[in-house]
Design an enzyme around this catalytic site. Structure first.
Site, short mmCIF file in Angstrom:
data_model
loop_
_atom_site.label_atom_id
_atom_site.label_comp_id
_atom_site.label_asym_id
_atom_site.label_seq_id
_atom_site.Cartn_x
_atom_site.Cartn_y
_atom_site.Cartn_z
N HIS A 61 0.84 -1.21 0.00
CA HIS A 61 0.00 0.00 0.00
C HIS A 61 0.87 1.25 0.00
O HIS A 61 1.24 1.77 1.06
CB HIS A 61 -0.92 -0.02 1.23
CG HIS A 61 -2.01 1.00 1.18
ND1 HIS A 61 -3.25 0.77 1.69
CD2 HIS A 61 -2.03 2.27 0.70
CE1 HIS A 61 -4.01 1.85 1.52
NE2 HIS A 61 -3.28 2.78 0.93
N HIS A 63 1.57 5.14 -2.11
CA HIS A 63 1.16 6.15 -3.09
C HIS A 63 2.41 6.76 -3.70
O HIS A 63 3.14 7.50 -3.03
CB HIS A 63 0.31 7.23 -2.40
CG HIS A 63 -0.97 6.68 -1.82
ND1 HIS A 63 -2.11 6.51 -2.55
CD2 HIS A 63 -1.25 6.20 -0.58
CE1 HIS A 63 -3.07 5.99 -1.79
NE2 HIS A 63 -2.57 5.78 -0.59
N ASN A 95 -4.54 6.20 -7.24
CA ASN A 95 -5.09 7.57 -7.18
C ASN A 95 -4.09 8.61 -7.69
O ASN A 95 -3.68 9.51 -6.98
CB ASN A 95 -5.62 7.91 -5.78
CG ASN A 95 -4.56 7.85 -4.70
OD1 ASN A 95 -3.52 7.23 -4.87
ND2 ASN A 95 -4.83 8.50 -3.57
N HIS A 180 -10.81 0.73 0.80
CA HIS A 180 -10.60 1.78 1.81
C HIS A 180 -11.98 1.95 2.45
O HIS A 180 -12.88 2.54 1.85
CB HIS A 180 -10.14 3.05 1.08
CG HIS A 180 -10.17 4.30 1.90
ND1 HIS A 180 -9.05 5.07 2.13
CD2 HIS A 180 -11.17 4.94 2.54
CE1 HIS A 180 -9.37 6.12 2.86
NE2 HIS A 180 -10.66 6.07 3.12
N HIS A 233 -5.65 -0.65 5.58
CA HIS A 233 -5.45 0.11 6.83
C HIS A 233 -6.58 0.00 7.86
O HIS A 233 -7.25 1.00 8.17
CB HIS A 233 -5.15 1.59 6.54
CG HIS A 233 -5.95 2.23 5.44
ND1 HIS A 233 -7.32 2.20 5.39
CD2 HIS A 233 -5.55 2.93 4.35
CE1 HIS A 233 -7.73 2.86 4.32
NE2 HIS A 233 -6.67 3.30 3.67
N ASP A 306 0.82 2.62 3.73
CA ASP A 306 -0.02 3.71 3.22
C ASP A 306 0.83 4.99 3.05
O ASP A 306 0.37 6.10 3.32
CB ASP A 306 -1.22 3.98 4.13
CG ASP A 306 -2.28 4.86 3.45
OD1 ASP A 306 -2.14 5.16 2.26
OD2 ASP A 306 -3.25 5.26 4.14
N GLY A 325 -2.70 12.17 5.10
CA GLY A 325 -1.67 11.21 4.75
C GLY A 325 -0.32 11.49 5.37
O GLY A 325 0.03 12.65 5.64
O1 DOR Z 1 -4.34 9.40 4.51
C1 DOR Z 1 -4.52 8.97 3.39
N1 DOR Z 1 -3.86 9.46 2.33
N2 DOR Z 1 -5.40 7.99 3.23
C2 DOR Z 1 -5.75 7.55 2.01
O2 DOR Z 1 -6.54 6.65 1.92
C3 DOR Z 1 -5.18 8.16 0.79
C4 DOR Z 1 -3.89 8.80 1.07
C5 DOR Z 1 -3.41 9.73 -0.02
O3 DOR Z 1 -3.52 9.36 -1.20
O4 DOR Z 1 -2.90 10.79 0.31
ZN ZN Z 2 -6.83 4.49 2.08
#
Ligand code: DOR
Ligand code: ZN
Length: 426
Positions: A61, A63, A95, A180, A233, A306, A325
């Protein structure tokens, strides 16, 4: 042929349970032998005396923000931070801009990774077009292009009919569905966990039941569809109980927890400090304790970060305005060791499993997460006891949004081997 010989490490393989001092011989991209007193001509030597030698860590997980948000992170910088955290593989959440909801984007991510990443990158495709929750994404063609799972992470799939159809498709393509879990009507734009602390700080709360309701719905849909399903998460005691019951009934269900939800409660937040703002939010002390219990009891299958980089310019706004995040690749092992192993809650082998075999099984990565002859030569070498202090300004990733800056830790990665090559060394 490139050879690497890792000597005298404490080799831990969660698949076989083997835990002994041994050598590992790697040729090209594969493990050739694990055994005592191995020798090889013209091999690069790595002395792992006193260190743990584990299968390469997998973070399911992450980003990476590319394409579209390269000011926050790129596949290259995110992969360097992953290597610095001991990870040899990461899954890239969809995303991005454009959202990875189509094989063209999936292939783009893989091509960029082939050019610039120092670790393996496995794309996760979106569940719905543009992750808007309405129409299904091109699930089959993303799978053919290399997607290992589907998720609209960052957003829940609110429409239950859409989720049901997604699960039916995912089952046909044998892909796990990662959700999620957040009922947006219940969370209603809350900025932190709803409770005494949110009242005290005067911030809008997002209740734990916003997660629980969605986990319960998803599990009911798994019963109907038979899809492989994974909760991202998990942050509440109640969600974990629901998942435990579903597993006991034999449903194909798995879940992950993040290091930050294991280590921090809402009461640990520095008031209004945006480095403590994420979704799901930091929960109550009871929830935090339940997560560690769930790990110890075997309900939790994986630890995933995450890792969610956001530039300082965006995080440095009022708490209510800044994005959700935190980054986490370079602190994951140390936080997990502290909360779970040094505290005596779980043995080291179980921790290794949560970072390796656990995610490999969920994602169907048959040659990873294990350490024996024939497996991919992805190896994580770490020192479980070295003391160090985390300085976020030395992070290899682009962003600085960590709640752990300045923390003293015990245990850290020492070297990261991907496809037989040392890609990072402490
Ligand atoms: O805190 C988060 N940030 N939770 C998420 O599900 C997405 C992530 C993000 O893409 O910044
Ligand atoms: Zn998430």
């Amino acid at each position: 042929m490139a050879k690497l010989l890792i000597k005298n490490g404490r080799v831990m393989d969660p698949e076989t349970g083997h835990d002994q001092v041994a050598d590992i011989l790697i040729r090209d991209r594969y493990v050739v032998r694990v055994g005592q007193n191995l020798h090889a001509i013209a091999a690069t030597l790595f002395d792992a005396t006193g260190l743990v030698v584990a299968p390469g860590f997998i973070d399911m997980h992450v980003h990476l923000r590319e394409p579209g948000f390269e000011h926050a992170e790129t596949i290259e910088t995110g992969s360097r931070a992953a290597a610095g955290g001991g990870f040899t593989s990461v899954c890239a959440m969809p995303n991005t801009q454009p959202v990875n909801d189509d094989a063209t984007v999936t292939r783009y991510v893989l091509e960029r990774a082939a050019r610039s990443a120092v670790v393996n990158v496995f794309p996760i495709g979106a569940i719905t077009k543009n992750s808007a929750g309405q129409e299904l994404a091109a699930i089959g063609s993303m799978k053919n292009a290399g997607a290992v799972a589907i998720s609209d992470d960052g957003k829940p799939v609110m429409n239950s009919r859409v989720m049901r159809r997604a699960m039916e498709f995912a089952r046909v393509f044998d892909l796990p569905v990662i959700d999620h879990c957040e009922d947006l009507e219940l969370s209603a734009g809350g900025d932190m966990h709803e409770g005494l602390e949110s009242t005290r700080l005067g911030l809008k709360g997002s209740p734990g039941c916003a997660e629980d309701v969605m986990v319960a719905r998803d599990l009911l849909l798994v019963e109907v569809t038979g899809a492989r399903y994974h909760t991202a998460h998990v942050s509440t005691r109640r969600s974990l109980e629901l998942i435990r019951e579903a597993k006991a009934r034999g449903l194909p269900v798995s879940c992950e927890v993040t290091p930050h939800h294991l280590a921090l409660a809402d009461a640990d937040m520095i008031p209004y400090d945006s480095h403590y703002k994420m979704r799901p939010p930091l929960r109550s002390r009871q929830d935090v304790a339940a997560l560690a219990d769930g790990v110890a009891a075997g309900v939790v299958d994986a630890i995933a970060t995450d890792h969610a980089p956001h530039p300082g310019s965006e995080k440095m706004q009022e708490f209510e305005r800044c994005p959700h995040g935190v980054i986490g690749l370079e602190t994951a092992l140390a936080v997990a060791l502290q909360v779970l192993v040094h505290s005596g809650r779980i043995p080291l082998m179980r921790l290794v499993e949560l970072f390796t075999l656990g995610p490999a099984r969920i994602l169907g990565l048959a040659s990873r997460g294990r350490l024996s002859a024939g497996m991919a030569a992805d190896v994580t070498i770490f020192d479980p006891d070295v003391e160090w202090t985390y300085d976020v300004n030395r992070s290899l990733c682009k962003a600085r949004n960590s709640p752990f800056d300045g923390r003293k830790f015990r245990g850290a990665p020492v070297a990261t081997v991907v496809g037989g090559r040392i890609v990072w060394q402490r």
